[in-house]
Scaffold this motif. Structure first.
Motif, PDB file in Angstrom:
ATOM      1  N   SER A  42      -4.431  -3.590  -3.317  1.00 48.80           N
ATOM      2  CA  SER A  42      -3.559  -3.845  -2.178  1.00 48.80           C
ATOM      3  C   SER A  42      -3.818  -2.786  -1.119  1.00 48.80           C
ATOM      4  CB  SER A  42      -2.094  -3.801  -2.607  1.00 48.80           C
ATOM      5  OG  SER A  42      -1.842  -4.802  -3.567  1.00 48.80           O
ATOM      6  N   ARG A  44      -2.348  -0.879   2.554  1.00 47.02           N
ATOM      7  CA  ARG A  44      -1.249  -0.643   3.497  1.00 47.02           C
ATOM      8  C   ARG A  44      -1.694   0.411   4.497  1.00 47.02           C
ATOM      9  NH1 ARG A  44       4.613   1.507   1.686  1.00 47.02           N
ATOM     10  NH2 ARG A  44       3.404   3.347   1.150  1.00 47.02           N
ATOM     11  N   SER A  48       3.275   1.240   8.364  1.00 48.61           N
ATOM     12  CA  SER A  48       3.652  -0.102   7.945  1.00 48.61           C
ATOM     13  C   SER A  48       4.349  -0.019   6.595  1.00 48.61           C
ATOM     14  CB  SER A  48       2.408  -0.988   7.820  1.00 48.61           C
ATOM     15  OG  SER A  48       2.743  -2.234   7.271  1.00 48.61           O
ATOM     16  N   ARG A  50       4.589  -2.845   4.749  1.00 49.29           N
ATOM     17  CA  ARG A  50       4.115  -4.024   4.023  1.00 49.29           C
ATOM     18  C   ARG A  50       2.767  -3.767   3.364  1.00 49.29           C
ATOM     19  NH1 ARG A  50       4.427  -9.491   6.820  1.00 49.29           N
ATOM     20  NH2 ARG A  50       4.689 -10.068   4.661  1.00 49.29           N
ATOM     21  N   TRP A  51       2.683  -4.174   2.118  1.00 50.98           N
ATOM     22  CA  TRP A  51       1.429  -4.145   1.382  1.00 50.98           C
ATOM     23  C   TRP A  51       0.782  -5.515   1.512  1.00 50.98           C
ATOM     24  CZ3 TRP A  51      -0.948  -0.074  -0.797  1.00 50.98           C
ATOM     25  CH2 TRP A  51      -0.195   1.076  -1.023  1.00 50.98           C
ATOM     26  N   GLU A  96       7.809   0.085  -3.661  1.00 47.65           N
ATOM     27  CA  GLU A  96       6.368  -0.143  -3.821  1.00 47.65           C
ATOM     28  C   GLU A  96       6.069  -0.809  -5.166  1.00 47.65           C
ATOM     29  OE1 GLU A  96       4.209   3.464  -1.380  1.00 47.65           O
ATOM     30  OE2 GLU A  96       4.754   3.791  -3.478  1.00 47.65           O
TER      31      GLU A  96
END
Length: 144
Positions: A42, A44, A48, A50-51, A96
């Motif tokens: 993932s 990020r 931010s 958001r992943w 997370e």
């Protein structure tokens, strides 16, 4: 009666298109992960929250990252090995844990002048660090 039949046909066509799109995403992911040198990763960007879920694949001189929910055959991002450095790594914190793969670690990196975070399994991090360290001579590689 005719309007009901038409609306059922439209709903059926929409459901079929959604199912076809999902099937294409699954087939694309299988093709990506079926090759050697791929791992769940993932991404990020700092600032931010958001992943973005994806799959990373090692190439000779770069790391290609493919977004999970995309139909594009091209990578969403490419990170040149010579410009990529690991600053630190840590365990996931708080929310997370819900946004990335289970038991993932967060690897804080710099690519060129920009910073970013990668979330991957501990085994994937071992391979990632080895890939960075095995860069050809002359590339300044930083692995924390």
């Amino acid at each position: 009666m005719r309007e009901l039949l038409l609306s059922l046909e439209v709903a059926g066509a929409c459901a079929l298109l959604a199912l076809l799109g999902l099937l294409l995403v699954v087939v694309r992911r299988r093709r990506l992960t079926g090759r050697l040198g791929t791992f769940d990763c993932s991404v990020r960007h700092p600032g931010s929250r958001r992943w973005a879920l994806g799959v990373a694949r090692y190439e000779t001189d770069r790391l290609d990252w493919y977004r999970t929910f995309s139909l594009s055959p091209r990578p969403s991002r490419s990170f040149a090995r010579g410009a990529l450095g690991v600053m630190s790594r840590r365990d996931t914190e708080g929310n997370e844990r819900l946004a990335v793969q289970p038991d993932a670690i967060v690897v804080e990196c710099r690519h060129g002048g920009a910073s970013l975070e990668l979330a991957m399994s501990a085994d994937a991090y071992t391979g990632f660090a080895s890939w960075l360290e095995s860069a050809p001579p002359g590339q300044n590689v930083n692995v924390a």
